[in-house]
Design a protein around this motif. Structure first.
Motif: not given
Length: 122
Positions: A48-65
């Motif tokens: 889960v963690l690598p997928e979350l990192d990829r999603f938050a960083g490159s796909f959704a570009q999330l700036d929140m915890p």
């Protein structure tokens, strides 16, 4: 917002709405995500963690915890009906309201709720 990467409503409507609310109310609200297995298949943390990192960083570009609710216990304890489920807490950490869903009706209720929370904090 409690969400899951396998939830189409979370990804297609919930996350974009959350980003819009952050742009509109970012100074007045603390926004965060809770990735939960509640209502979904439980995957090992290492998957889960690598997928979350990829999603938050490159796909959704999330700036929140983003917190991880591995087994779904926290979302269940808070009363989640599924994903996405939104939880609003006051400045003291007390749960004041929750809203289930990402459709237009849920987004309208959330918009009013966030405006109300920002106004009451001012």
């Amino acid at each position: 917002m409690a969400f899951n990467l396998e939830c189409a409503g979370c990804i297609a409507r919930g996350v974009p709405f959350l980003k819009r609310m952050q742009a509109e109310h970012g100074d007045g609200l603390y926004l965060a995500l809770l990735h939960t297995a509640y209502g979904h298949k439980v995957h090992p943390r290492g998957e889960v963690l690598p997928e979350l990192d990829r999603f938050a960083g490159s796909f959704a570009q999330l700036d929140m915890p983003i917190a991880l609710d591995e087994e779904g216990d926290l979302a269940q304890r808070w009363g989640a009906e599924g994903t996405p489920h939104w939880f609003a807490f006051d400045a003291h950490g007390a749960l004041v309201r929750s809203v289930y869903g990402s459709q237009e009706n849920a987004q309208t209720r959330l918009s009013y709720l966030m405006a109300e929370l920002v106004e009451s904090a001012a």
